[in-house]
Structures are given as C-alpha cells and as structure tokens.
Design a protein around this motif. Structure first.
Motif, mmCIF file in Angstrom:
data_model
loop_
_atom_site.group_PDB
_atom_site.id
_atom_site.type_symbol
_atom_site.label_atom_id
_atom_site.label_comp_id
_atom_site.label_asym_id
_atom_site.label_seq_id
_atom_site.Cartn_x
_atom_site.Cartn_y
_atom_site.Cartn_z
ATOM 1 N N THR A 179 46.123 37.568 50.356
ATOM 2 C CA THR A 179 46.458 36.229 49.850
ATOM 3 C C THR A 179 46.374 36.185 48.330
ATOM 4 O O THR A 179 47.232 35.608 47.658
ATOM 5 C CB THR A 179 45.511 35.177 50.463
ATOM 6 N N LEU A 180 45.321 36.817 47.770
ATOM 7 C CA LEU A 180 45.166 36.854 46.314
ATOM 8 C C LEU A 180 46.323 37.628 45.686
ATOM 9 O O LEU A 180 46.881 37.208 44.666
ATOM 10 C CB LEU A 180 43.825 37.502 45.957
ATOM 11 N N ALA A 181 46.696 38.761 46.299
ATOM 12 C CA ALA A 181 47.807 39.554 45.780
ATOM 13 C C ALA A 181 49.113 38.768 45.824
ATOM 14 O O ALA A 181 49.916 38.822 44.888
ATOM 15 C CB ALA A 181 47.938 40.854 46.582
ATOM 16 N N GLU A 182 49.336 38.030 46.904
ATOM 17 C CA GLU A 182 50.547 37.232 47.030
ATOM 18 C C GLU A 182 50.592 36.134 45.963
ATOM 19 O O GLU A 182 51.661 35.807 45.453
ATOM 20 C CB GLU A 182 50.627 36.609 48.423
ATOM 21 N N ALA A 183 49.421 35.582 45.633
ATOM 22 C CA ALA A 183 49.373 34.537 44.603
ATOM 23 C C ALA A 183 49.784 35.096 43.250
ATOM 24 O O ALA A 183 50.468 34.429 42.463
ATOM 25 C CB ALA A 183 47.967 33.945 44.523
ATOM 26 N N VAL A 184 49.387 36.341 42.968
ATOM 27 C CA VAL A 184 49.774 36.983 41.707
ATOM 28 C C VAL A 184 51.273 37.273 41.712
ATOM 29 O O VAL A 184 51.991 36.969 40.751
ATOM 30 C CB VAL A 184 48.973 38.281 41.494
ATOM 31 N N ASP A 185 51.778 37.863 42.805
ATOM 32 C CA ASP A 185 53.209 38.191 42.889
ATOM 33 C C ASP A 185 54.081 36.947 42.782
ATOM 34 O O ASP A 185 55.204 37.006 42.273
ATOM 35 C CB ASP A 185 53.512 38.892 44.213
ATOM 36 N N ALA A 186 53.582 35.806 43.272
ATOM 37 C CA ALA A 186 54.374 34.576 43.305
ATOM 38 C C ALA A 186 54.664 34.033 41.910
ATOM 39 O O ALA A 186 55.508 33.148 41.756
ATOM 40 C CB ALA A 186 53.661 33.511 44.138
ATOM 41 N N LYS A 187 53.980 34.548 40.874
ATOM 42 C CA LYS A 187 54.250 34.081 39.516
ATOM 43 C C LYS A 187 55.669 34.448 39.077
ATOM 44 O O LYS A 187 56.216 33.856 38.166
ATOM 45 C CB LYS A 187 53.223 34.678 38.539
ATOM 46 N N ASP A 227 47.885 44.922 40.814
ATOM 47 C CA ASP A 227 48.405 44.037 39.764
ATOM 48 C C ASP A 227 47.614 42.739 39.638
ATOM 49 O O ASP A 227 48.095 41.794 39.007
ATOM 50 C CB ASP A 227 49.876 43.705 40.034
ATOM 51 N N VAL A 228 46.397 42.673 40.214
ATOM 52 C CA VAL A 228 45.655 41.410 40.183
ATOM 53 C C VAL A 228 45.377 40.967 38.751
ATOM 54 O O VAL A 228 45.249 39.775 38.472
ATOM 55 C CB VAL A 228 44.339 41.540 40.988
ATOM 56 N N GLY A 229 45.304 41.911 37.822
ATOM 57 C CA GLY A 229 45.050 41.560 36.422
ATOM 58 C C GLY A 229 46.154 40.749 35.784
ATOM 59 O O GLY A 229 45.949 40.128 34.736
ATOM 60 N N GLY A 259 42.316 43.461 35.563
ATOM 61 C CA GLY A 259 42.061 43.621 36.991
ATOM 62 C C GLY A 259 40.723 44.293 37.256
ATOM 63 O O GLY A 259 39.984 43.892 38.167
ATOM 64 N N TYR A 260 40.404 45.302 36.452
ATOM 65 C CA TYR A 260 39.110 45.993 36.601
ATOM 66 C C TYR A 260 37.954 45.023 36.388
ATOM 67 O O TYR A 260 36.983 45.013 37.153
ATOM 68 C CB TYR A 260 39.026 47.138 35.589
#
Length: 376
Positions: A179-187, A227-229, A259-260
C-alpha cells in the motif's frame, strides 16, 4: 449488527465524522466517533474497539501523538491514519511511533475504505488468534514434559498451525508495504504499479538463481520499497513530462538515501534499508552509480538484483518522452551493460528467464502472491 467489530474515528471536523457514519451505517460494524484525542482515549477505556482511524492535524494532539498513546494503552488495537497531509515526517512518525496498519489519504474512495476496514478487522482477529495460540502453545509445552512420545505428533501439528498464523501476519505486513509503495507510485500516472512489478521481476530473478525462500521474500519486499524515498522528492520533479534538468536529476538522485532514512528505524525493515539505499549503484563502480559509488560485491546482492528488475521495468513502460522498448531491445541493452551497470551473473539469470517466459514476463496486471511463489 455484530457488536464484536467496532471502529473509532477521530477527527476535529464534525462533518467528516458524520460522512463516515453515513457511509458505514449499513455495514456490519459499530461506529464510534470523537472530535478530540483525549475524548477518544476516554472512549477506548470504556468501549473496546478493534480499529482506530485518526486524522493527523488536530488542535490538542497530532494524530501521530494520539496513535502513540493508543499503542501504549491499547497495544492490540489496529491503528490507521486518514489524512490529507502526506509529508515525509508524518509518514515516518506514523510508522515508527504509532506502528500504523494503513495510511489512507483524503479524499478517500468509499469502496477502498470499506475494504481496508474489513482487512483491519481481519488483522485484529488474526493478532488475537496468534496471541491465543501462543498462550495455548506455552501451556501445552509444560504439559508435554510429562507426556509420552506418542504426543509428539500433536506438538508438530500445533507448531504447524502457529507457523501458518505467523505467515498470515507476515502477509499482512507485506500488504501494508505494498500500500505504501502504491501511494508513492501514484504520484505519477506513468509509474503506477512500477514498484510491484519491480518486486515481481526481482523475485523471479532471485528464484532463477536458486536462492533460499527467505532471501527471495527479502528481495521482493526491497523491490516494493525501492522507490519509497520519492515521497520526499517534489511532485513537480517526479511528474515532469519531459527529461529532467541536471539540477532536477540531482534532486531525484536523493531518493535512495531518503528511502534508507525512512526504513532504517523500523525494526522489521532494517535488513531492507541498505538494499534500498544502494539499488542505483553500478556494478563496475562507475560514477554514474549512486549514492556511494560502490562496486562488485560491495553492493548488497538484493540491490544488484533490483537494479536489473528496475531497469527492465522502466524500459518496458511508456514514459512521457518515449514509448516502451521492445523485449528484443531490452535484451540487447541488458547484454550491452552486463559487467558494467549490471552484475553479469544476475544479467545472465534474467536472460534465462526471458528466454523461457518471453513476453509473459512483462505482462501487466498479473496477480502475484510472494508466499505462493516461493512455495512452488
């Protein structure tokens, strides 16, 4: 109405609380509301709830501070945040201090909110069941000391049940990470689903190299979070429809280090954080790699796998400034940069998978379950 499923919404905007009550009035759950954090804590003391959903910006206490208080006083309550504010410090605080289950942004999608609440109740029930099974297991272990060897089968069965429940809980963690990854990609509309596909591609490469199941799981999670960063990079840079300027490229190059910093304080993601930090290093130590220009075996192995998966996903996806490359062109590029950008052993493993799977390897919208994958 079932009274064993209760959710408490906390928001200083009464209209939002009323909207949530209207939305869920036909659902099989009890809905409690509070417009102040202290009021919500008092309600929790009197009326046990399985799920708490809070806003972030409130006058008396922030949502992060409130969830940290809930975590101390009611650790079994599933905690979520519903907010229109997605600053990086809010996300990090909510993960570290409140140990949230989900971060949902306003305005919400009604169906997604209902689905998330159902998953949250399932998660609460799962935690309760694991707690019960742990207690049962401890009690039975004392009794087993006085039982004969014929009962060893019962112990194995109980242990098997407990292991299965822990896998379910681990799956819930992966769903949160996804879910967190999808939130980043959605930008950026062009990168929607990118992180999931990188995780899938990386998992397939890792399995092709015959790595252990726990390593493949680690590679998958690192792929989801690589890519969370970018949550800390300006939207104007991420969504720019043409090629970046030198200054903009330098800014986006900061995302592995951001991200780190997000992941490193989280206990169950400590071994993922270095993989995220180094997923843009070049195998030959070229200054085109970043952030630390590591080379060869200095680069974490999951990072080397993710680099291949990330590059392949980018080349096979449309971008504002170019169309997706053909699979033939992608294979040619991987050959070309094997030994320079890519670890040659990993490049070779990827090429074996492509030779076997062809276009199906990059097929969009594939359903993927990491635990079914590593079990096969």
């Amino acid at each position: 109405m079932a009274t064993d499923q209760t959710v408490l919404f906390v928001d200083d905007e009464v209209n939002i609380l009323k909207a949530l009550q209207r939305l869920l009035r036909a659902d099989d759950m009890k809905v409690l509301t509070a417009s102040r954090a202290e009021e919500a804590l008092e309600i929790l003391d009197r009326h046990p709830a399985q799920v708490v959903v809070t806003d972030q910006r409130m006058p008396e206490m922030t949502g992060v501070d409130f969830l940290a208080r809930v975590r101390e006083r009611h650790p079994d309550v599933v905690r979520m945040m519903l907010t229109g504010y997605t600053e990086i410090n809010v996300a990090v605080d909510a993960i570290n201090r409140g140990e949230i289950y989900r971060l949902i942004t306003k305005p919400w999608n009604d169906d997604e909110l209902r689905s998330t609440l159902r998953h949250a109740f399932d998660h609460a029930a799962l935690k309760s069941e694991i707690k019960r099974l742990n207690q049962v297991t401890r009690e039975q272990n004392f009794r087993l000391q006085d039982m004969n060897r014929n009962l060893e089968g019962m112990v194995r069965e109980r242990t098997k049940q407990l292991a299965a429940k822990h896998i379910q809980l681990r799956t819930a963690y992966v769903q949160t990470i996804r879910t967190l990854a999808e939130a980043v990609d959605a930008k950026d509309a062009y990168t929607r689903g990118h992180s999931e596909r990188v995780g899938v591609y990386a998992s397939k490469i890792a399995r092709e190299m015959n790595f252990a199941k726990d390593f493949i799981e680690r590679v998958y999670i690192a792929g989801l979070l690589h890519d969370v960063g970018k949550i800390g990079v300006r939207d104007a840079v991420i969504t720019k429809p043409e090629r970046l300027t030198i200054e903009e490229y330098e800014e986006i190059k900061q995302h592995p280090e951001i991200g780190y910093r997000i992941l490193e304080p989280v206990d169950f993601l400590k071994d993922i954080a270095p993989c995220v930090r180094h997923h843009h290093e070049w195998y030959d130590g070229s200054d085109r790699g970043y952030p630390d220009r590591l080379r060869g075996d200095q680069i974490p192995l999951p990072s080397r796998i993710i680099l291949v998966a990330d590059t392949v996903e980018a080349m096979t996806s449309d971008r504002p400034y170019r169309k997706a490359l053909t699979l033939e062109a992608v294979v040619s590029e991987v050959h070309k940069f094997s030994g320079t950008q890519f670890d040659p052993k990993i490049a070779e493993s990827f090429l074996r998978v492509i030779e076997r799977e062809g276009e199906s390897f990059i097929k969009r919208d594939q359903k993927f379950d990491i635990y079914s994958f590593i079990k096969d």
